[in-house]
Design an enzyme around this catalytic site. Structure first.
Site, mmCIF file in Angstrom:
data_model
loop_
_atom_site.group_PDB
_atom_site.id
_atom_site.type_symbol
_atom_site.label_atom_id
_atom_site.label_comp_id
_atom_site.label_asym_id
_atom_site.label_seq_id
_atom_site.Cartn_x
_atom_site.Cartn_y
_atom_site.Cartn_z
ATOM 1 N N LEU A 208 0.865 -1.172 0.000
ATOM 2 C CA LEU A 208 0.000 0.000 0.000
ATOM 3 C C LEU A 208 0.904 1.224 0.000
ATOM 4 C CD1 LEU A 208 -2.717 -0.917 2.698
ATOM 5 C CD2 LEU A 208 -2.906 -1.116 0.214
ATOM 6 N N ASP A 209 0.468 2.275 -0.690
ATOM 7 C CA ASP A 209 1.241 3.511 -0.685
ATOM 8 C C ASP A 209 1.341 4.055 0.741
ATOM 9 O OD1 ASP A 209 1.438 3.327 -3.438
ATOM 10 O OD2 ASP A 209 -0.341 4.569 -3.782
ATOM 11 N N LYS A 210 2.329 4.892 0.976
ATOM 12 C CA LYS A 210 2.592 5.434 2.307
ATOM 13 C C LYS A 210 1.331 5.983 2.968
ATOM 14 C CE LYS A 210 4.984 9.279 4.568
ATOM 15 N NZ LYS A 210 5.837 10.476 4.373
#
EC number: 5.4.99.23
Length: 320
Positions: A137-139
């Site tokens: 998952l993106d930050k």
């Protein structure tokens, strides 16, 4: 003690005629390209029993055999970082990732990541490729992620992801009013100029997202998106591509939009929303050891719920 990796695969028709390192990356995606290239050079990854070079062309029907020792990821620090674990057994764990947590160390984020936390929570996970991380998952995206605790679980989860049998469903708040749901079938690759960005490009990898409307507001839409593939930034790129970028997205957000005569609270919240409004809500997969189908649901985070409540108030005030 490091685990032994023993894998075998036949080169399918669609991959025939490509370089060995390119084929290996497709058939053994749980390992990095650089690691695979090293194993090829060391003779650990053979083709029909022969040692080839990474650049050599391999044809369909060839047998690839990988026999290597999985090196522990000792270069990364184990750090006592709190994790919200929603499920754990001896094979897998499922976490609910908060906003701001980077998944894997990279330039600018050498520690303080999910990987560092996993090495502390499950020390033996150092012997699993990428510390058991099979998808990311993106930050600033929140929600559910599954992590493999053993090499066997890792291999089976990667196979499920390749077969598209893992169900990953997200919720997002996008800019614009979507009239109906649909499917976005548009390949994704690196942006031609801004290499840190992804974009819909003809030469990109196959990327498919299915979206539907959950709730419409005056200038925004609450959507649910199901991933068929899992490309980098896929939902953010796809929704922006069809003209409905995510609220708060600093990279793909496009033009800022405020409903006419909106309250100051809503205006401020939209302007200052600190991240892309994207949450990994549902995760469903076959347990890698038992084969039992398992499903998890993550509640929407507070910032997401607050924005939804303000958008509802705005719609009701306008209708009234």
């Amino acid at each position: 003690m490091s685990d032994m990796i023993q894998r075998a695969a036949e080169v399918p028709f669609e991959l025939g005629g490509q370089r060995l390192d390119q084929i290996a990356a497709q058939l053994f995606p749980e390992h990095s390209r650089s690691r695979l290239a090293g194993w090829i050079k060391d003779g650990r990854l053979t083709v029909d029993g022969a040692v080839l070079r990474p650049r050599d062309i391999v044809h369909s029907g060839a047998q690839l055999v990988l026999e290597a020792e999985q090196e522990a990821q000792g270069e990364w620090l184990a750090q006592d970082i709190e994790l919200e674990i929603v499920y754990e057994d001896e094979h897998i764990l499922v976490i609910d990732k908060p906003a701001g947590l980077v998944v894997h160390p990279a330039a600018g984020h050498q520690d303080g990541t999910l990987l560092n936390a996993l090495l502390y929570h499950v020390p033996d996970i150092a012997n699993v490729p990428r510390a058991g991380i099979v998808h990311r998952l993106d930050k600033d995206t929140t929600g559910l992620m599954v992590v493999a605790k053993t090499l066997e679980a890792h291999t089976k989860l990667v196979a499920q992801l390749q077969a598209r049998s893992v169900s990953r469903i997200y919720e997002a708040i996008v800019i614009g009013v979507i009239t109906s749901g649909g499917t976005i079938d548009a390949p994704i690759g690196r942006h031609g100029v801004q290499r840190q960005k992804m974009a819909v490009v003809d030469a990109g990898k196959v990327a498919v997202s299915h979206y539907r409307v959950l709730e419409r507001f005056r200038a925004h839409t609450h959507t649910r998106v199901k991933l068929e593939t899992g490309r980098t930034h896929q939902i953010r790129v796809h929704m922006s591509h069809i003209g409905y970028p995510l609220v708060g997205d600093p990279v793909y957000g496009g033009r800022f939009r405020i409903p006419p005569v909106a309250s100051q609270t809503l205006v401020q919240t939209l302007r200052e929303f600190p991240r892309q409004a994207l949450h990994a809500r549902f995760l469903e997969l076959d347990h890698p050891a038992t084969g039992v189908r398992m499903k998890w649901e993550s509640p929407l985070p507070e910032d997401f719920l607050w924005l939804l409540s303000l958008l509802r108030q705005d719609r009701e005030a306008f209708v009234g």
